[in-house]
Design an enzyme around this catalytic site. Sequence first.
Site, mmCIF file in Angstrom:
data_model
loop_
_atom_site.group_PDB
_atom_site.id
_atom_site.type_symbol
_atom_site.label_atom_id
_atom_site.label_comp_id
_atom_site.label_asym_id
_atom_site.label_seq_id
_atom_site.Cartn_x
_atom_site.Cartn_y
_atom_site.Cartn_z
ATOM 1 N N TYR A 97 0.844 -1.198 0.000
ATOM 2 C CA TYR A 97 0.000 0.000 0.000
ATOM 3 C C TYR A 97 0.877 1.245 0.000
ATOM 4 O O TYR A 97 1.734 1.411 0.877
ATOM 5 C CB TYR A 97 -0.911 -0.005 1.224
ATOM 6 C CG TYR A 97 -1.775 1.228 1.350
ATOM 7 C CD1 TYR A 97 -2.655 1.591 0.335
ATOM 8 C CD2 TYR A 97 -1.714 2.033 2.492
ATOM 9 C CE1 TYR A 97 -3.451 2.720 0.449
ATOM 10 C CE2 TYR A 97 -2.507 3.163 2.617
ATOM 11 C CZ TYR A 97 -3.376 3.503 1.591
ATOM 12 O OH TYR A 97 -4.162 4.625 1.699
ATOM 13 N N HIS A 138 -4.712 5.187 -2.619
ATOM 14 C CA HIS A 138 -5.915 6.009 -2.709
ATOM 15 C C HIS A 138 -5.538 7.386 -3.237
ATOM 16 O O HIS A 138 -4.458 7.898 -2.931
ATOM 17 C CB HIS A 138 -6.597 6.145 -1.339
ATOM 18 C CG HIS A 138 -7.076 4.846 -0.784
ATOM 19 N ND1 HIS A 138 -6.658 4.353 0.440
ATOM 20 C CD2 HIS A 138 -7.922 3.921 -1.301
ATOM 21 C CE1 HIS A 138 -7.246 3.190 0.660
ATOM 22 N NE2 HIS A 138 -8.008 2.903 -0.374
#
Length: 242
Positions: A97, A138
């Site tokens: 991530y 994101h």
Amino acid sequence: MSEEERPAALADTILRFLCHDDIDTVKELCADWFPIEYPDSWYRDITSNKKFFSLAATYNGQIVGMIVAEIKGRTKVHKEDGDILASSFSGDTQVAYILSLGVVKEFRKQGIGSLLLESLKSHISSTAQDHCKALYLHVLTTNSNAIRFYENRHFHQHHYLPYYYSIRGVLQDAYTYVLYLNGGHPPWTVMDYLQHLGSALAGFSPCTLPQRIYRQAHTLLRSLLPWSSISAKSGIEYSRTM
């Protein structure tokens, strides 16, 4: 591209890991790059905790870019992104991530962001080997520059997340972007199943399956009955009528 062909800033860029002494500089950079406010504990973690891959790009001794990522098991992915990988992957399958990736404005479009991203991918390949199946992040839906950057590097939009960020008290939407690695893939959709079924059926002629069933039944019957003179003629006729 050779060193002589590279922009001067990229050719003279040195990569190193962040350390505790970088906290104040990293705070200033993040305040300039991102609209989100991070707690002090976040800065301590990314500069000191070894679970984070925190890499800085420096030019003349100054930090001009950085990337921060975490490699973790797929079971630790937050609920909104829990379907990044198909359920067929085991619980110990890893994903990476990206928490942060930024470059100082004056040094953008010179390949530094790409250098940092490629360094992360190389790190994943050397440490997690083929166990890491996805790299994700994101991004604000309004951040067109970042979206273009990732799409140009083969990331694909996976989710639309309404009201994901709270920025100065205002809720804003985000996207999840994913790059699949080492054979990783998302759960199959209905269309994927239909395409797979279509491909499988395309390998059969209209009579292939009935013929196979007949031959198997014929062999079984011959092995059970006391006589073995059952003619295969009916099988030939069967195939002609299909």
